[in-house]
Design a protein around this motif. Structure first.
Motif, short mmCIF file in Angstrom:
data_model
loop_
_atom_site.label_atom_id
_atom_site.label_comp_id
_atom_site.label_asym_id
_atom_site.label_seq_id
_atom_site.Cartn_x
_atom_site.Cartn_y
_atom_site.Cartn_z
N LEU A 168 -6.33 137.26 30.08
CA LEU A 168 -7.32 136.23 30.37
C LEU A 168 -8.70 136.58 29.82
O LEU A 168 -9.52 135.68 29.60
CB LEU A 168 -7.42 136.02 31.88
CG LEU A 168 -6.17 135.54 32.60
CD1 LEU A 168 -6.44 135.43 34.09
CD2 LEU A 168 -5.72 134.19 32.05
N ASP A 169 -8.96 137.86 29.59
CA ASP A 169 -10.29 138.31 29.22
C ASP A 169 -10.41 138.77 27.77
O ASP A 169 -11.48 139.19 27.34
CB ASP A 169 -10.74 139.45 30.13
CG ASP A 169 -10.86 139.02 31.58
OD1 ASP A 169 -10.89 137.81 31.84
OD2 ASP A 169 -10.93 139.90 32.46
N HIS A 170 -9.33 138.73 27.01
CA HIS A 170 -9.36 139.24 25.64
C HIS A 170 -9.35 138.09 24.64
O HIS A 170 -8.65 137.09 24.84
CB HIS A 170 -8.16 140.16 25.38
CG HIS A 170 -8.36 141.09 24.24
ND1 HIS A 170 -8.20 140.70 22.92
CD2 HIS A 170 -8.73 142.39 24.19
CE1 HIS A 170 -8.45 141.72 22.12
NE2 HIS A 170 -8.78 142.76 22.86
N PRO A 171 -10.13 138.20 23.55
CA PRO A 171 -10.19 137.10 22.58
C PRO A 171 -8.91 136.91 21.77
O PRO A 171 -8.72 135.85 21.16
CB PRO A 171 -11.36 137.50 21.66
CG PRO A 171 -11.44 139.00 21.78
CD PRO A 171 -11.06 139.29 23.21
N LEU A 172 -8.03 137.91 21.74
CA LEU A 172 -6.79 137.83 20.97
C LEU A 172 -5.59 137.66 21.89
O LEU A 172 -5.62 138.06 23.06
CB LEU A 172 -6.59 139.10 20.13
CG LEU A 172 -7.70 139.44 19.12
CD1 LEU A 172 -7.38 140.77 18.44
CD2 LEU A 172 -7.86 138.34 18.09
N THR A 173 -4.53 137.09 21.36
CA THR A 173 -3.28 137.02 22.11
C THR A 173 -2.69 138.42 22.19
O THR A 173 -3.07 139.32 21.43
CB THR A 173 -2.28 136.08 21.43
OG1 THR A 173 -1.92 136.64 20.15
CG2 THR A 173 -2.89 134.69 21.21
N THR A 174 -1.74 138.62 23.11
CA THR A 174 -1.14 139.94 23.26
C THR A 174 -0.49 140.41 21.97
O THR A 174 -0.65 141.58 21.57
CB THR A 174 -0.10 139.92 24.39
OG1 THR A 174 -0.74 139.58 25.63
CG2 THR A 174 0.57 141.27 24.55
N SER A 175 0.23 139.55 21.27
CA SER A 175 0.89 139.96 20.02
C SER A 175 -0.14 140.33 18.96
O SER A 175 0.10 141.24 18.15
CB SER A 175 1.80 138.84 19.51
OG SER A 175 1.06 137.65 19.26
N GLN A 176 -1.29 139.66 18.93
CA GLN A 176 -2.32 139.97 17.95
C GLN A 176 -3.03 141.29 18.25
O GLN A 176 -3.66 141.87 17.36
CB GLN A 176 -3.36 138.84 17.90
CG GLN A 176 -2.83 137.55 17.30
CD GLN A 176 -3.84 136.42 17.42
OE1 GLN A 176 -4.59 136.31 18.40
NE2 GLN A 176 -3.87 135.56 16.42
N ARG A 177 -2.93 141.75 19.49
CA ARG A 177 -3.60 143.01 19.85
C ARG A 177 -2.82 144.24 19.36
O ARG A 177 -3.35 145.33 19.36
CB ARG A 177 -3.78 143.07 21.38
CG ARG A 177 -4.74 142.01 21.89
CD ARG A 177 -4.73 141.88 23.39
NE ARG A 177 -5.28 143.07 24.05
CZ ARG A 177 -5.44 143.15 25.37
NH1 ARG A 177 -5.08 142.14 26.14
NH2 ARG A 177 -5.96 144.25 25.90
N TYR A 178 -1.58 144.07 18.96
CA TYR A 178 -0.79 145.15 18.38
C TYR A 178 -0.89 145.10 16.85
O TYR A 178 -0.72 144.03 16.25
CB TYR A 178 0.69 145.02 18.75
CG TYR A 178 1.03 145.36 20.17
CD1 TYR A 178 1.29 146.68 20.55
CD2 TYR A 178 1.13 144.37 21.14
CE1 TYR A 178 1.63 146.99 21.85
CE2 TYR A 178 1.46 144.68 22.45
CZ TYR A 178 1.71 145.98 22.80
OH TYR A 178 2.04 146.29 24.10
#
Length: 322
Positions: A127-137
């Motif tokens: 909820l607090d990150h500008p990227l989706t979970t998949s984009q964070r990897y």
């Protein structure tokens, strides 16, 4: 052990204990001279101030809080490894691949995660990150030479890796970059003072303290009238676009923590709260219509403080866990 080191031990031990199913209350004895937690040593920082590059080998489970060049070389098959990186609240972390020798086709991997993840819980939360979970990897085996430099969105990042062939490994260089408006932060220490500012941005920011603490908010500017509201089933700040909430829990992800109090309106003064949870988070939700600011200080809660109450304290929470 100095308090500045306790956080490093605490988080690595949580990771180790979680993987083994052990209690989180562990002790560290007979740390060697190459103990990774010594990276916070003031003597070491002074020695490196002249511009030398710090270099050392990585362990399978490791923690880094300083710039330098770090190498991992497998001496046996390593299937579940991770390195946690942390900076000061106002720093971002850049990880550069200098050398990589792994067998991607044979099942090895080397991934950077934008944030931290433990036992399936993420910081910052989705909820607090500008990227989706998949984009964070960022997976080296998929990106290769295309993306050999990765910068975090906050003061923490980590790498996961699996290397099965002895002798294979990688080298990374870690650098710190300034962040003018820190948003999501994990505190390196159990005490401190911080001012969070969100300048006309529609975003959510969390400050995480992985200790039971006393937290005191001394200044809150949201562009509203004065007021402080405890969280209730039929009340709170749900209809307000800008507010601060205090959260407590045993995990890393703020979205899975228990909401303790809402602060919906600006005030100048002092609002203090004792939170005995394993993790305490102050989270600001901003609509982007205002320049929101909150100043707070915190220190680790001890057992004696659980027995005393101050007039400006609101209800205590989570004390059975300490």
């Amino acid at each position: 052990m100095p308090s500045a080191f306790q956080f490093q031990c605490h988080l690595v031990l949580i990771f180790l204990a979680a993987s083994k199913g052990e209690t989180r209350y562990l002790e560290v004895r007979d740390a060697g001279e190459d103990d990774p937690f010594l990276l916070l040593s003031e003597d070491l920082k002074r020695e490196l101030s002249a511009g030398q590059i710090y270099r050392r080998s990585l362990r399978c489970i490791d923690m880094l809080s300083i710039e330098g060049q770090f190498t991992f070389t497998a001496d046996q098959p390593q299937l579940h490894c991770a390195t946690f990186f942390i900076g000061e609240p106002e720093e971002l972390i850049t990880i550069d691949y200098d050398f990589v020798n792994i067998d991607c086709q044979g099942g090895d991997f080397l991934k950077v995660f934008d944030g931290w993840i433990l036992k399936g819980e993420k910081f910052p939360s989705s909820l607090d990150h500008p990227l989706t979970t998949s984009q964070r990897y960022v997976d080296f085996c998929e990106s290769g030479n295309i993306q050999r430099s990765i910068r975090s969105s906050q003061n923490v990042a980590m790498i996961f890796f699996r290397i099965q062939q002895p002798g294979n490994g990688f080298t990374v260089t870690v650098k710190k970059n300034s962040n003018l408006f820190p948003c999501n932060v994990i505190s390196q220490t159990p005490s401190g003072r911080f001012t969070m500012v969100i300048p006309h941005q529609h975003r959510n920011c969390s400050f995480s303290i992985i200790y039971p603490v006393v937290i005191k908010i001394s200044d809150l500017i949201l562009g509203h009238l004065n007021g402080l509201f405890l969280k209730k089933p039929s009340a709170g700040c749900a209809g307000v676009g800008d507010f601060v909430e205090l959260l407590g829990g045993a995990g890393l992800d703020p979205s899975k923590m228990f909401p303790l109090a809402d602060l919906c309106h600006s005030f100048h003064g002092s609002a203090q709260m004792k939170i005995g949870c394993d993790n305490t988070v102050l989270r600001m939700v901003s609509s982007g219509k205002h320049v929101n600011r909150v100043t707070f200080e915190y220190h680790q809660l001890d057992l004696q403080e659980t027995e005393t109450r101050k007039e400006n304290s609101i209800e205590e929470f989570c004390f059975p866990s300490i």
